[in-house]
Write a protein that holds these residues in place. Structure first.
Motif, short mmCIF file in Angstrom:
data_model
loop_
_atom_site.label_atom_id
_atom_site.label_comp_id
_atom_site.label_asym_id
_atom_site.label_seq_id
_atom_site.Cartn_x
_atom_site.Cartn_y
_atom_site.Cartn_z
N LEU A 77 -24.81 136.38 43.75
CA LEU A 77 -25.58 135.15 43.82
C LEU A 77 -25.21 134.43 45.11
O LEU A 77 -24.04 134.19 45.39
CB LEU A 77 -25.30 134.26 42.61
CG LEU A 77 -26.16 133.00 42.50
CD1 LEU A 77 -27.63 133.37 42.29
CD2 LEU A 77 -25.67 132.12 41.37
N THR B 252 -25.90 131.04 47.51
CA THR B 252 -26.40 129.67 47.56
C THR B 252 -26.72 129.30 48.99
O THR B 252 -25.94 129.56 49.90
CB THR B 252 -25.35 128.70 46.99
OG1 THR B 252 -25.01 129.12 45.66
CG2 THR B 252 -25.87 127.28 46.95
N CYS B 253 -27.91 128.72 49.19
CA CYS B 253 -28.33 128.30 50.52
C CYS B 253 -29.00 126.93 50.43
O CYS B 253 -29.08 126.35 49.35
CB CYS B 253 -29.26 129.35 51.15
SG CYS B 253 -30.76 129.63 50.20
N GLY C 44 -31.75 126.58 47.81
CA GLY C 44 -31.41 126.91 46.43
C GLY C 44 -30.47 128.08 46.36
O GLY C 44 -29.50 128.16 47.10
N SER C 45 -30.78 129.03 45.49
CA SER C 45 -29.95 130.22 45.38
C SER C 45 -30.82 131.43 45.08
O SER C 45 -31.95 131.30 44.62
CB SER C 45 -28.88 130.05 44.30
OG SER C 45 -29.49 129.84 43.05
N TYR C 46 -30.27 132.61 45.37
CA TYR C 46 -30.97 133.86 45.14
C TYR C 46 -29.94 134.96 44.95
O TYR C 46 -28.77 134.80 45.29
CB TYR C 46 -31.92 134.20 46.29
CG TYR C 46 -31.23 134.47 47.61
CD1 TYR C 46 -30.92 135.77 48.00
CD2 TYR C 46 -30.87 133.43 48.46
CE1 TYR C 46 -30.27 136.02 49.20
CE2 TYR C 46 -30.22 133.67 49.67
CZ TYR C 46 -29.93 134.98 50.02
OH TYR C 46 -29.28 135.22 51.22
#
Length: 128
Positions: free
Chosen positions: A60, A62-63, A66-68
Motif C-alpha cells: 500500500l 500513500t501519496c 490518497g493511496s493505492y
C-alpha cells in the motif's frame, strides 16, 4: 511584430519528432526502476542512495492523492523541481549514485529502468 506560432520541429530534428509547448520554466528528472520481484532495499544498497519513493509489489502506497496498491515494485529517485538546467539536474542526480558499471548492468538486466523528465512550461498570459 507578432510571430506566428508553429508546431514544426526544429530544423535537423530526427524524423518523427513532435514539437509542442513552449519555454520551460521548471523541470524535474527521475531515475526509475520497476519489477514484479523488485526489492527496494536491494536497489538502495547497490546504488548507495535512499530513494525519493519506493514500494514492493502489493504494498500500500500513500501519496498526495490518497493511496493505492503497487501493481509492480518500484524504486524512484527524483530531483527537486526547479529552474536548474535539465543537464545539471541529471548530473546531480546520477552523481549521488554508484559509478560501478557492473551494478548498473545487473540492475538494468533485472528490472525495467528509465529516466523520466517532467517539464513545467512557462504559462503564457493571454493578451486582451
Amino acid at each position: 511584430m507578432k510571430t506566428k506560432a508553429t508546431n514544426l520541429p526544429p530544423i535537423g530534428a530526427p524524423e518523427g519528432t513532435v514539437w509542442f509547448g513552449g519555454p520551460v520554466d521548471e523541470a524535474s528528472v527521475s531515475l526509475r526502476f520497476f519489477g514484479d520481484d523488485l526489492e527496494p532495499t536491494e536497489i538502495t544498497r547497490l546504488l548507495g542512495c535512499q530513494p525519493s519513493e519506493a514500494a514492493c509489489t502489493g504494498q500500500l502506497v500513500t501519496c498526495l492523492k490518497g493511496s493505492y496498491t503497487a501493481r509492480r515494485g518500484f524504486w524512484r529517485l527524483r530531483s527537486e523541481r526547479g529552474e536548474t538546467d535539465i543537464a545539471d539536474q541529471l548530473t546531480n542526480l546520477l552523481g549521488r549514485l554508484t559509478g560501478d558499471l557492473a551494478i548498473w548492468r545487473e540492475l538494468t538486466a533485472r528490472y525495467d529502468a528509465d529516466l523520466f523528465l517532467r517539464a513545467f512550461p512557462r504559462l503564457q498570459q493571454p493578451r486582451y
